[in-house]
Design a protein around this motif. Structure first.
Motif, short mmCIF file in Angstrom:
data_model
loop_
_atom_site.label_atom_id
_atom_site.label_comp_id
_atom_site.label_asym_id
_atom_site.label_seq_id
_atom_site.Cartn_x
_atom_site.Cartn_y
_atom_site.Cartn_z
N GLN A 86 0.81 -1.21 0.00
CA GLN A 86 0.00 0.00 0.00
C GLN A 86 0.85 1.26 0.00
OE1 GLN A 86 -3.31 0.23 -0.42
NE2 GLN A 86 -3.10 -1.98 -0.80
N ARG A 87 2.04 1.19 0.55
CA ARG A 87 2.90 2.36 0.59
C ARG A 87 3.19 2.88 -0.81
NH1 ARG A 87 9.08 2.69 3.08
NH2 ARG A 87 9.38 4.91 2.62
N ALA A 88 3.34 1.97 -1.74
CA ALA A 88 3.66 2.36 -3.12
C ALA A 88 2.50 3.05 -3.81
CB ALA A 88 4.09 1.14 -3.92
N THR A 89 1.27 2.84 -3.33
CA THR A 89 0.10 3.41 -3.98
C THR A 89 -0.35 4.73 -3.38
OG1 THR A 89 -1.48 2.25 -2.54
CG2 THR A 89 -0.69 1.07 -4.49
N LEU A 90 0.21 5.11 -2.23
CA LEU A 90 -0.23 6.33 -1.57
C LEU A 90 0.39 7.57 -2.19
CD1 LEU A 90 -0.13 5.40 2.23
CD2 LEU A 90 -2.15 5.85 0.85
N PRO A 91 -0.34 8.68 -2.23
CA PRO A 91 0.27 9.94 -2.67
C PRO A 91 1.31 10.41 -1.66
CG PRO A 91 -1.93 10.33 -1.77
CD PRO A 91 -1.75 8.84 -1.85
N ASP A 92 2.22 11.25 -2.13
CA ASP A 92 3.25 11.77 -1.23
C ASP A 92 2.60 12.62 -0.13
OD1 ASP A 92 5.25 10.59 -2.69
OD2 ASP A 92 5.57 12.36 -3.96
N TRP A 93 3.34 12.72 0.99
CA TRP A 93 2.90 13.60 2.06
C TRP A 93 2.83 15.03 1.54
CZ3 TRP A 93 1.34 12.02 6.81
CH2 TRP A 93 1.75 10.77 7.24
N GLY A 94 1.80 15.76 1.97
CA GLY A 94 1.74 17.19 1.69
C GLY A 94 2.69 17.95 2.61
N GLU A 95 2.88 19.22 2.34
CA GLU A 95 3.79 20.02 3.15
C GLU A 95 3.33 20.10 4.60
OE1 GLU A 95 6.77 22.00 4.66
OE2 GLU A 95 6.73 21.14 2.64
N ARG A 96 2.04 20.22 4.82
CA ARG A 96 1.53 20.32 6.19
C ARG A 96 1.74 19.00 6.94
NH1 ARG A 96 -4.24 23.27 6.17
NH2 ARG A 96 -3.55 23.91 8.23
N GLU A 97 1.58 17.88 6.26
CA GLU A 97 1.80 16.58 6.91
C GLU A 97 3.28 16.38 7.21
OE1 GLU A 97 -0.05 14.41 3.77
OE2 GLU A 97 -1.78 13.87 5.04
N ARG A 98 4.15 16.80 6.27
CA ARG A 98 5.59 16.70 6.53
C ARG A 98 5.99 17.59 7.71
NH1 ARG A 98 6.09 16.42 0.77
NH2 ARG A 98 6.40 18.68 0.66
N SER A 99 5.32 18.71 7.84
CA SER A 99 5.61 19.61 8.96
C SER A 99 5.28 18.94 10.30
CB SER A 99 4.82 20.91 8.81
OG SER A 99 5.09 21.80 9.88
N VAL A 100 4.13 18.26 10.35
CA VAL A 100 3.77 17.52 11.57
C VAL A 100 4.82 16.46 11.88
CG1 VAL A 100 2.06 16.00 12.64
CG2 VAL A 100 1.30 17.92 11.23
N TRP A 101 5.26 15.74 10.85
CA TRP A 101 6.27 14.70 11.02
C TRP A 101 7.57 15.27 11.59
CZ3 TRP A 101 6.76 9.85 11.76
CH2 TRP A 101 7.91 9.15 11.43
N ARG A 102 8.02 16.41 11.03
CA ARG A 102 9.27 17.03 11.52
C ARG A 102 9.14 17.45 12.97
NH1 ARG A 102 9.31 19.55 6.28
NH2 ARG A 102 8.28 21.37 7.18
N VAL A 103 8.03 18.09 13.31
CA VAL A 103 7.85 18.56 14.69
C VAL A 103 7.79 17.38 15.65
CG1 VAL A 103 6.35 19.84 16.26
CG2 VAL A 103 6.72 20.68 13.94
N LEU A 104 7.07 16.31 15.26
CA LEU A 104 6.98 15.14 16.13
C LEU A 104 8.33 14.50 16.37
CD1 LEU A 104 3.76 13.16 15.14
CD2 LEU A 104 4.34 14.11 17.36
N LEU A 105 9.11 14.35 15.33
CA LEU A 105 10.43 13.73 15.49
C LEU A 105 11.33 14.59 16.37
CD1 LEU A 105 11.31 12.31 11.95
CD2 LEU A 105 10.64 11.06 14.01
#
Length: 404
Positions: A300-319
Motif C-alpha cells: 500500500q505504501r507504493a500506492t499512496l500519494p506523497d505527504w503534503g507540506e503540512r503533513e511533513r511539517s507535523v512529522w518534523r515537529v513530532l520527530l
C-alpha cells in the motif's frame, strides 16, 4: 448518524467501559503512590476529602504541578462524585474530546484509526490509572499540531498576538500537567533556529518578536511557579530529586537501554527482575503478526500519494519533539534516581509516533486492503492486553497446576 460516526462512538464507549470495569474490579482501583498525591492535592484545592487515599496534604503540594489535581477536583465538585471516580470520568471525557478533535480534523473514518491506538494495552493502562499522562498527551499533540500548521508571521499585530497567546496557553497547560512539559519551549527554539537558517536571517526577523515573547513569558512563568513552590514548601520542585546513589553508570545505561527496547514491545513490557513468560509470549505473537501485516504495508505504501507540506511539517515537529524529550529524560536520569524510564515516562515519545502511523494508514484508499489490515490490527490490539495482566510467575503456576 453516519456509519463512520457510529464506529467512532462505539470506540469511545468500548474504551469507557474498559476504564470503568477494570477500575471497579481492581482491588486498588488502579491508584498508585503517585495517584495518592494527585487525589490528596485535588481535595485540598477544592475543599473535598482527598486524604483518604493514602497520602495527606497538609498544605500546598509541590511534588507534582497543580494542573491535573485541579481538573480532577473541579470535576468531582461539579458532578458530586468522589475524587477517585472523578479521576476515571476525567480520562473518559478527555478520550471523547480527543476523538472529537481528530474527527473534526481528518474525518470520522480516519479518526477511528487514530483512536484505535488507545486500545493498545500500554495506553489503556495510562487511561485506567489515576495519572496525569493522558491529559498531557492530548495537549502535547495539540501543541505539535498547532505549531506545525500555524505561522507566527501573520499579517497583523492582532493575529500575531493570538498566535503567541494560544501557544502560551498550550505550553503553560503542559507545564502544569507535568513539570517536564516545559521542554516544548526548547523544541520551539530549535524549530525557530532551523527556520531562520532556511529562510535567511533578514526574513527571520519578521517572526523573532513573537518567538522571543513566547520563550521569555513561558520561562518566566515556570520560574515563577518554582519560586511559589519554594515559598510554600521546603523545595522548589517537590523534594530532593537530585542526589547520589549506589548506581553505577553501567546500571543507568542498562535502564535506558531497557526503556528503548520496551518501546518496540507493544504486547508486553520487560521489567527487570520480574517474570518473563508473558514477555516471551508477547514477542512471539508480535513477530508473527508483523510477519503477516508487513507485506500489505509495503504494497500500500507504493500506492499512496506523497505527504503534503503540512503533513511533513507535523512529522518534523513530532520527530524533533520525541528526540528532545528523550535526550532530556535520559540526561535527567543520569543525575536523578527516579524510576527507570518506563512506559509511562516514554509515552510522550511512542504515543505521538503511533498516532502519526495510524494517521498515515488512514489515508489508504483501497478499502479491501484497509479492512484486511484492520482485522490483523484488531488481533494485535487484543493481544496487547497482556499488558493489563498482573505481574506473576505464570510458569510456576502452570507447573503447580500440571503437577496436581
Amino acid at each position: 448518524m453516519k456509519s463512520d460516526d457510529g464506529w467512532l462512538v462505539a470506540l469511545w464507549l468500548l474504551i469507557s467501559i474498559v476504564i470503568g470495569w477494570l477500575s471497579y474490579v481492581n482491588p486498588t482501583h488502579f491508584v498508585s503512590p503517585d495517584s495518592t498525591y494527585y487525589l490528596s492535592f485535588a481535595g485540598l484545592l477544592v475543599g473535598l476529602d482527598g486524604d483518604q487515599y493514602g497520602h495527606v496534604s497538609a498544605g500546598w503540594e509541590g511534588t507534582f504541578p497543580l494542573g491535573y489535581p485541579l481538573l480532577v477536583g473541579t470535576l468531582a465538585k461539579g458532578t458530586g462524585t468522589s475524587l477517585l471516580v472523578a479521576s476515571k470520568l476525567l480520562n473518559i471525557l478527555l478520550t471523547g474530546v480527543f476523538l472529537f478533535i481528530w474527527r473534526q480534523r481528518i474525518g470520522a473514518r480516519r479518526a477511528v484509526w487514530v483512536g484505535s491506538v488507545l486500545l493498545l494495552g500500554g495506553f489503556l493502562r495510562l487511561l485506567i490509572y489515576t495519572w496525569s499522562e493522558w491529559a498531557f498527551l492530548i495537549l502535547l499533540l495539540e501543541w505539535v499540531w498547532f505549531i506545525s500548521q500555524a505561522e507566527p508571521t501573520a499579517s497583523t499585530p492582532a493575529s500575531r498576538f493570538r498566535y503567541v497567546a494560544y501557544l502560551l496557553l498550550l505550553t503553560v497547560g503542559l507545564f502544569l500537567l507535568r513539570y517536564v512539559g516545559g521542554y516544548v519551549v526548547g523544541v520551539y527554539g530549535l524549530l525557530a533556529l532551523g527556520t531562520y537558517r532556511r529562510v535567511g536571517w533578514e526574513m527571520g526577523r519578521q517572526r523573532i518578536w513573537p518567538d522571543l515573547a513566547y520563550g521569555l513569558v513561558s520561562v518566566a512563568f515556570m520560574i515563577g511557579y518554582f519560586y511559589l513552590n519554594s515559598l510554600l514548601t521546603p523545595s522548589a520542585y517537590g523534594g530532593d530529586r537530585f542526589y547520589e546513589t549506589a548506581e553505577t553508570m553501567g546500571d543507568k545505561l542498562y535502564l535506558i537501554a531497557v526503556a528503548l527496547i520496551n518501546e518496540l514491545l507493544l504486547l508486553r513490557d520487560y521489567i527487570p527482575g520480574e517474570p518473563v513468560l508473558l514477555v516471551l509470549i508477547g514477542i512471539i505473537l508480535q513477530l508473527g503478526l508483523v510477519r503477516w501485516i508487513w507485506p500489505g504495508l509495503k504494497q500500500q505504501r507504493a500506492t499512496l500519494p506523497d505527504w503534503g507540506e503540512r503533513e511533513r511539517s507535523v512529522w518534523r515537529v513530532l520527530l524533533l519533539s520525541a528526540g528532545t524529550y528523550l535526550a532530556i529524560l535520559f540526561i535527567m536520569r543520569l543525575f536523578s534516581p527516579f524510576n527507570g524510564p518506563n512506559a509511562r515516562l516514554m509515552a510522550p515519545v511512542m504515543f505521538p509516533l503511533l498516532v502519526l502511523a495510524a494517521f498515515w494508514i488512514s489515508r489508504w484508499n483501497n478499502m479491501l486492503a484497509r479492512r484486511q489490515l484492520g482485522r490483523w490490527w484488531a488481533v494485535l490490539l487484543l493481544c496487547s492486553w497482556l499488558q493489563l495482566l498482573p505481574q506473576a510467575d505464570l510458569w510456576e503456576k502452570l507447573q503447580h497446576i500440571l503437577s496436581r
